[in-house]
Design a protein around this motif. Sequence first.
Motif, PDB file in Angstrom:
ATOM      1  N   ILE A  63       0.826  -1.201   0.000  1.00  0.00           N
ATOM      2  CA  ILE A  63       0.000   0.000   0.000  1.00  0.00           C
ATOM      3  C   ILE A  63       0.863   1.255   0.000  1.00  0.00           C
ATOM      4  N   VAL A 107     -10.256   4.296  -0.502  1.00  0.00           N
ATOM      5  CA  VAL A 107     -10.287   2.969  -1.136  1.00  0.00           C
ATOM      6  C   VAL A 107      -9.144   2.092  -0.618  1.00  0.00           C
ATOM      7  N   PHE A 108      -7.960   2.654  -0.523  1.00  0.00           N
ATOM      8  CA  PHE A 108      -6.803   1.894  -0.045  1.00  0.00           C
ATOM      9  C   PHE A 108      -6.956   1.467   1.410  1.00  0.00           C
ATOM     10  N   ALA A 110      -9.756   0.589   2.844  1.00  0.00           N
ATOM     11  CA  ALA A 110     -10.621  -0.598   2.806  1.00  0.00           C
ATOM     12  C   ALA A 110      -9.866  -1.816   2.281  1.00  0.00           C
ATOM     13  N   ILE A 111      -9.081  -1.617   1.222  1.00  0.00           N
ATOM     14  CA  ILE A 111      -8.314  -2.733   0.639  1.00  0.00           C
ATOM     15  C   ILE A 111      -7.302  -3.259   1.649  1.00  0.00           C
ATOM     16  N   GLY A 112      -6.600  -2.345   2.312  1.00  0.00           N
ATOM     17  CA  GLY A 112      -5.589  -2.747   3.285  1.00  0.00           C
ATOM     18  C   GLY A 112      -6.176  -3.567   4.421  1.00  0.00           C
ATOM     19  N   PHE A 114      -8.892  -5.278   4.403  1.00  0.00           N
ATOM     20  CA  PHE A 114      -9.363  -6.558   3.866  1.00  0.00           C
ATOM     21  C   PHE A 114      -8.214  -7.542   3.666  1.00  0.00           C
ATOM     22  N   LEU A 115      -7.026  -7.011   3.347  1.00  0.00           N
ATOM     23  CA  LEU A 115      -5.884  -7.871   3.024  1.00  0.00           C
ATOM     24  C   LEU A 115      -5.171  -8.448   4.242  1.00  0.00           C
TER      25      LEU A 115
END
Length: 445
Positions: A63, A107-108, A110-112, A114-115
Motif C-alpha cells: 500500500i 479505497v486503499f 478498505a483494501i488494506g 481486507f488484506l
Amino acid sequence: MSRIKDMTKGKPSKLLLMFAVPLMIGNLGQQLYMVADAVIVGRGVGVEALAAVGATDWTYWLILWTIQAMTQGFATRLSQYFGAGDKQELRKGVAMSITLCGVIGIVFTAIGLFLVYPMLHILKTPENIFDSAASYLITLFLGTVIVMAYNMAAAILRALGDGKTPMIAIAVAACTNIVLDLLFILVFRWGIVGAAVATLIAQLIAFLYCFMVLKNIEIIRTSREDWIVDWPAIKRLCQLGVPLALQHVLIAVGGMILQSTINRYGFLFVAGFTATNKIYGLLESSAISLGYAATTYMAQNYGAGLNERIHKGMKSITIMAVLMSVCVSAVMLFGGKAVLSLFVSSGDANGGEVLNIAYHYLVIMSCLLWFLYLLHGWRSAIQGLGNAIIPMISGVAEFVMRVAAALIFTRIWGSEAIFYAEPCAWAGAAILLIAGGIRILKKIT
C-alpha cells in the motif's frame, strides 16, 4: 515563494545536489525514526515482536509504495507544468491531484484492512507472531489517509523545487515519533501497536507542516473553478501516476513472495532480516533523495523544452549515484554491525544468531549497492521525462528476480539465495532502465 526552485537555470550538478541534500537529511531522519521503532520494539518487547514487525513489511509496503509512486507520478506532471510556466494547468493539476488522493486514500484503507489476515496466512507468518503482526498492520492501514495526505503534500512541494520543507517536516516528525515510541511502548505497554500509532501521529504532524507551507504559495493557490472535476486533467495525471503505482504493486508482490519464503525459516531468520531491512532504509535514503531530485530536474527541463540540459543532467545523475553508493557502502561495511546490535538485547538467548544473519545480509547488500543507486537515479529521470512504460518494465524485472530467488534459487542454494534476492532485483531493473534510458536520450537532441 522563497523555497520554490526553478531548475531550468543554473549548473545541473549544483542544482541536483542542492535539491537532493535537504531531502537526504529528511529521508535520513525518516529512516532513523523507523530504525528507532525497531530498536525500541526489539529491546523493549523482544525478538518475537521484532519478527512480527518484519513479517508485515511487504504487506504494508504494498500500500505504502503504491501511494508514494502514485503521488510522485501526479507531481511529475505538476513539475512539467511548472517548468513550462503554465500556471492554469498547474493549479488545476494540484486540485485534481488532491481530489484523486482523497478518494484513493479511502479505497486503499478498505483494501488494506481486507488484506490483513489473508496476506499474513498466504505469507505463512509463524503462529507465535501472527496476532501481533495482524494488530500492527490493522493500525497502520487505519491511518492510510494520513499517509496519503503527507505524501501528496510533500510531492507537490518537490515538484516546485522545494526540498527543504519536506526535510523540516520529517525532522519534526522523527523526534515526535521517537518520543511517542518510548511513551507508548515502554510506559503505556502498548507493544508494537504503540509503534504503529506513533508512526501515524508523526506522519500527521509532517503533513500539517507541509500543508501550512503549501497554503501560502501563491502560484498554486486555487479558485473554485479549479476544483470542478476535469476528466482530461485527471487522465493526464493518471497517465503517469497509475503505471508507476502498478510498477510498485508488482515489486511489492514479488517482495511478499520472497517474504513467504523467509517466513518458512522461522522467526529468528525473520528477525535477522527485519533488523537489516530497517537499515536498508538508511542504505536507500540517499538514493531516493537523488531520485526525487532527478525527477524534478528532468520534468521541469522537459516541460521547458531544454534538451541540452536534459543530457547534462543525466550525466550528473549517473556520476552522483555511483559516488553516493560507494560512500554509503563504506560506512555500512565498517559500522553496520554496531548499528545492528542495537536491535537485539544482549540478554536475549537468540540475539547472537539473529545478529549473524542480519550482518551477513547487510554485507552482501552493501557490496552491490551501486546497482540500487543507478536504479533510482535512472528510473526517476526517465519518469521525469514523462515515460512511465520503461520504469514499469523495470518493475517486472524486479518482480522476476525476487520470485526466482524465492521459488527457484532457494531450491538450488538453500537459504543463502535469499540474501541475494534484493541485489539481483536491483541489477536486473537497473540494466533494463539504463538500456531504455539511453534510447530515449538519443531521441532528445
